[in-house]
Enzyme design. Structure first.
Site, PDB file in Angstrom:
ATOM      1  N   ALA A  36       9.594 -22.668   9.093  1.00  0.00           N
ATOM      2  CA  ALA A  36       9.362 -22.079  10.422  1.00  0.00           C
ATOM      3  C   ALA A  36       8.194 -21.099  10.354  1.00  0.00           C
ATOM      4  O   ALA A  36       7.036 -21.493  10.492  1.00  0.00           O
ATOM      5  CB  ALA A  36      10.641 -21.412  10.921  1.00  0.00           C
ATOM      6  N   ARG A  37       8.475 -19.822  10.128  1.00  0.00           N
ATOM      7  CA  ARG A  37       7.449 -18.790   9.993  1.00  0.00           C
ATOM      8  C   ARG A  37       7.819 -17.878   8.832  1.00  0.00           C
ATOM      9  O   ARG A  37       8.981 -17.493   8.674  1.00  0.00           O
ATOM     10  CB  ARG A  37       7.322 -17.962  11.283  1.00  0.00           C
ATOM     11  CG  ARG A  37       6.547 -18.666  12.394  1.00  0.00           C
ATOM     12  CD  ARG A  37       5.079 -18.809  12.049  1.00  0.00           C
ATOM     13  NE  ARG A  37       4.287 -19.393  13.132  1.00  0.00           N
ATOM     14  CZ  ARG A  37       4.025 -20.679  13.275  1.00  0.00           C
ATOM     15  NH1 ARG A  37       4.540 -21.540  12.400  1.00  0.00           N
ATOM     16  NH2 ARG A  37       3.265 -21.131  14.254  1.00  0.00           N
TER      17      ARG A  37
ATOM     18  N   ASP B  15       7.670 -23.378   2.929  1.00  0.00           N
ATOM     19  CA  ASP B  15       6.376 -23.894   3.370  1.00  0.00           C
ATOM     20  C   ASP B  15       5.539 -22.779   3.980  1.00  0.00           C
ATOM     21  O   ASP B  15       4.357 -22.983   4.265  1.00  0.00           O
ATOM     22  CB  ASP B  15       6.589 -25.017   4.391  1.00  0.00           C
ATOM     23  CG  ASP B  15       5.282 -25.645   4.856  1.00  0.00           C
ATOM     24  OD1 ASP B  15       4.507 -26.092   3.983  1.00  0.00           O
ATOM     25  OD2 ASP B  15       5.028 -25.683   6.076  1.00  0.00           O
TER      26      ASP B  15
ATOM     27  N   HIS C 183       2.042 -24.269   4.048  1.00  0.00           N
ATOM     28  CA  HIS C 183       2.147 -24.378   5.509  1.00  0.00           C
ATOM     29  C   HIS C 183       1.628 -25.734   5.986  1.00  0.00           C
ATOM     30  O   HIS C 183       0.797 -25.833   6.902  1.00  0.00           O
ATOM     31  CB  HIS C 183       1.367 -23.241   6.181  1.00  0.00           C
ATOM     32  CG  HIS C 183       1.855 -22.938   7.582  1.00  0.00           C
ATOM     33  ND1 HIS C 183       1.832 -21.668   8.120  1.00  0.00           N
ATOM     34  CD2 HIS C 183       2.373 -23.731   8.552  1.00  0.00           C
ATOM     35  CE1 HIS C 183       2.296 -21.696   9.354  1.00  0.00           C
ATOM     36  NE2 HIS C 183       2.647 -22.957   9.647  1.00  0.00           N
TER      37      HIS C 183
ATOM     38  N   ASP D  51      22.284 -21.965  17.525  1.00  0.00           N
ATOM     39  CA  ASP D  51      21.139 -21.531  18.326  1.00  0.00           C
ATOM     40  C   ASP D  51      21.647 -20.546  19.362  1.00  0.00           C
ATOM     41  O   ASP D  51      22.682 -20.781  19.993  1.00  0.00           O
ATOM     42  CB  ASP D  51      20.466 -22.734  19.005  1.00  0.00           C
ATOM     43  CG  ASP D  51      19.058 -22.405  19.496  1.00  0.00           C
ATOM     44  OD1 ASP D  51      18.912 -21.468  20.316  1.00  0.00           O
ATOM     45  OD2 ASP D  51      18.109 -23.078  19.075  1.00  0.00           O
TER      46      ASP D  51
ATOM     47  N   GLU E 270       0.156 -15.247   4.394  1.00  0.00           N
ATOM     48  CA  GLU E 270      -0.415 -16.483   3.862  1.00  0.00           C
ATOM     49  C   GLU E 270      -1.894 -16.335   3.498  1.00  0.00           C
ATOM     50  O   GLU E 270      -2.504 -17.284   3.009  1.00  0.00           O
ATOM     51  CB  GLU E 270      -0.204 -17.616   4.874  1.00  0.00           C
ATOM     52  CG  GLU E 270       1.285 -17.924   5.043  1.00  0.00           C
ATOM     53  CD  GLU E 270       1.594 -18.950   6.112  1.00  0.00           C
ATOM     54  OE1 GLU E 270       0.642 -19.488   6.732  1.00  0.00           O
ATOM     55  OE2 GLU E 270       2.788 -19.224   6.336  1.00  0.00           O
TER      56      GLU E 270
END
Length: 323
Positions: free
Chosen positions: A234-235, A259, A291, A173, A264
């Site tokens: 995440a995105r 996901d 998602h 991170d 989308e």
């Protein structure tokens, strides 16, 4: 004058009950069926706004709300909110990443297990009367090194749950504050080159912003020393779809579970997106979900509980400042 709050998305029915606080002098207008345009035009009358994702809160939209002092998002991601403009206006922003972190972590582990044990492909084969045991020999999650990129609420909860599998977990991170004595119980903090050298599975858990859009690209994926299994809960816009397809073809990515997607709104794909999505959807080494990683019956309630408590705390603090 009461503090006026507009709610423009459907929330769990527990929200208003949890939010009941007569001592705070509130006016709550629950209008979840407003259109985005109607909601935008009503903002000027309110001190607070609660939403999920009906409105993209750009500077243009927020300028229509001169008295707005509080925005509360019933969810984790903040990529559709102009954070710099909020800071300039001193508008308080609350969200609830704690509410769905367990759901996201469980779903992520489910995707890992499905990839490693070829569950989706095996299911399809058996339904076609194919009984192929050797072709579906799996890999145990406990034998793998998982690299978590983004070690906030989601990443830390995933690491904690992975500890039960005996999995080695590495975490990267950019924000060193993510690494505390507690969070390091479940993962080893490493720099990015070390994670790229050692990870067998890579799980993405960092937020989307303008700096990291499409950051997981061809060069990013080429930097991993071993073929990896890639998970994205995440995105979608942090991962370049064509780069992933190329990496799958080259064997740099052994399998992927997504996901989230770059776009989308499947009924509004560009011709290029349709082509790349068709190629993605046809691959047996890719698993897709719509998602829903953070979208469970339990997280739906928990997000609202967390958010209501945060709003109450903010309003009580503001009241104390005035008294």
């Amino acid at each position: 004058m009461p503090f006026k709050i507009l709610i423009i998305d459907v929330l769990h029915h527990s929200f208003e009950e949890l939010f009941a606080a007569p001592d705070l002098d509130l006016q709550i207008d629950y209008k979840p069926y407003l259109s985005p345009a109607e909601a935008e035009n009503m903002l000027k009358m309110y001190d607070g706004l609660v939403l999920r994702s009906k409105l993209k809160l750009t500077e243009r939209v927020l300028q229509k709300a001169p008295q707005l002092r509080l925005i509360a998002r019933a969810g984790a991601g903040l990529d559709e909110i102009d954070l710099s403009y909020l800071a300039a206006r001193n508008i308080k922003l609350l969200h609830a990443p704690e509410g769905n972190r367990d759901a996201v972590a469980e779903h992520t582990i489910g995707l890992m297990l499905a990839l490693l044990h070829k569950i989706v492909a095996a299911d399809k084969q058996v339904r076609q009367y194919l009984w192929q045991r050797e072709a579906n020999r799996g890999i145990e999650l406990g034998s793998q090194t998982v690299g978590i990129i983004g070690y906030g609420n989601m990443g830390q909860t995933l690491a904690r749950k992975l500890s039960g599998f005996g999995t080695k977990v590495l975490a990267f991170d950019k924000n060193e504050a993510a690494f505390t004595s507690q969070s390091l119980q479940w993962a080893q903090a490493v720099d990015f080159p070390t994670l790229q050298a050692k990870a067998d599975i890579v799980s993405l858990h960092f937020p989307l912003d303008e700096r990291n859009k499409n950051s997981v690209n061809a060069a990013y994926l080429a930097g991993f020393r071993k073929p990896i299994f890639l998970i994205n809960t995440a995105r979608g816009e942090i991962l370049n779809t064509q780069a992933l397809l190329n990496a799958l073809e080259l064997g740099k990515v052994a399998g992927a579970a997504l996901d989230v997607l770059e776009n989308e709104q499947l009924e509004r794909l560009t011709p290029a997106q349709k082509k790349s999505y068709q190629a993605l959807f046809e691959r047996p080494d890719v698993i897709l979900t719509p998602h829903v990683a953070g979208w469970t019956h339990q997280s739906y309630r928990r997000i609202n509980e967390v958010l209501a408590l945060k709003i109450k705390a903010y309003l009580k603090e503001e009241k104390e400042k005035r008294s």
